[in-house]
Write a protein that holds these residues in place. Sequence first.
Motif, PDB file in Angstrom:
ATOM      1  N   ASP A  51       0.838  -1.219   0.000  1.00  0.00           N
ATOM      2  CA  ASP A  51       0.000   0.000   0.000  1.00  0.00           C
ATOM      3  C   ASP A  51       0.869   1.264   0.000  1.00  0.00           C
ATOM      4  OD1 ASP A  51      -2.353  -1.419   0.028  1.00  0.00           O
ATOM      5  OD2 ASP A  51      -2.753  -1.136   2.170  1.00  0.00           O
TER       6      ASP A  51
ATOM      7  N   THR B 280       2.257   1.612  -3.436  1.00  0.00           N
ATOM      8  CA  THR B 280       1.175   1.932  -4.373  1.00  0.00           C
ATOM      9  C   THR B 280       0.832   3.419  -4.285  1.00  0.00           C
ATOM     10  OG1 THR B 280       0.309  -0.301  -4.205  1.00  0.00           O
ATOM     11  CG2 THR B 280      -1.220   1.381  -4.994  1.00  0.00           C
TER      12      THR B 280
ATOM     13  N   LYS C 287       1.210   6.111  -7.375  1.00  0.00           N
ATOM     14  CA  LYS C 287       0.052   6.860  -7.897  1.00  0.00           C
ATOM     15  C   LYS C 287       0.310   8.359  -7.846  1.00  0.00           C
ATOM     16  CE  LYS C 287      -3.442   3.455  -7.776  1.00  0.00           C
ATOM     17  NZ  LYS C 287      -4.432   2.683  -7.065  1.00  0.00           N
TER      18      LYS C 287
ATOM     19  N   ARG D   3      -0.708  -6.331  -8.316  1.00  0.00           N
ATOM     20  CA  ARG D   3      -1.373  -5.042  -8.563  1.00  0.00           C
ATOM     21  C   ARG D   3      -1.033  -4.505  -9.956  1.00  0.00           C
ATOM     22  NH1 ARG D   3      -1.366  -2.000  -2.583  1.00  0.00           N
ATOM     23  NH2 ARG D   3      -2.003  -3.884  -1.479  1.00  0.00           N
TER      24      ARG D   3
ATOM     25  N   GLU E 271      -3.492  -1.826 -11.630  1.00  0.00           N
ATOM     26  CA  GLU E 271      -3.610  -0.800 -10.583  1.00  0.00           C
ATOM     27  C   GLU E 271      -2.390   0.112 -10.512  1.00  0.00           C
ATOM     28  OE1 GLU E 271      -4.556  -2.809  -6.875  1.00  0.00           O
ATOM     29  OE2 GLU E 271      -5.938  -4.120  -7.956  1.00  0.00           O
TER      30      GLU E 271
END
Length: 240
Positions: A18, A21, A25, A50, A55
């Motif tokens: 997380d 990620t 992003k 992911r 993602e």
Amino acid sequence: MEYRIFESTDELALACADIFTALLKEKPNAVLGLATGASPVKTYKELIRRYKAGEISFAGVTTFNLDEYCDLPKDDKNSYYTFMHENLFDHVDIKEENTHLMDGNAADPEAEAAAFDAMIEQAGGVDIQLLGVGRNGHIGFNEPADHFTEGSFKVKLNDSTIEANSIYFDENPMPRYALTMGIGTIMKAGKIVLIATGKKKAEAIRNAVKGEVTPRCPVSVLQNHPDALLLLDREAASLL
Ligand code: F6R
């Protein structure tokens, strides 16, 4: 220094994924500092999942690895180059030319290490550095010593590290030397995330969190970093 304790290594890996990620992003051209060894494997698996699910993308990402063995062919099954390709790079859209590991067979190891640090600077510095920790408190291959190291350098591995990592070497003997980011290099990262699991890491984690900051336990230096997070399972956290 902050720490979080997880009930399972699966949950820990999800939390770690997380963090990466969110960075990818927010900053698709992020600079990642990566680790090898058992600790990050589940996190890399989750990041690959992911990526495959659409993602996240590594297309703009640059990576720098903590360390590499000396005197081992680059494509040996135990080189960290091979590890990174098998556990992450070959499964995502990262550009090979954006992945950086020191060359453990460089004719001039000190020049190789200095050039590596210069490349990190040129890339704008590491946004997040992922770390594991040795049973003896090493980070990267910065072994317990009398002083904290600065830049990347060639290191003689100590007996505890050789014993811990020998399990991977069934054919050739384990190398005695490695190139590693120095403590100074690691500490320049914007954020540091360290994974520690299992009873064998409990003492190093206690010393890291509750002990004095000392080069005898290199991981304790993270107490001086403004944004260091330890991700622990119950066993690694059992002496806190
Ligand atoms: C790996 C590294 C080492 C490991 C440490 C823990 O690139 O720099 O410091 O993180 O030896 O290893 P594992 O995760 O195998 O317990």
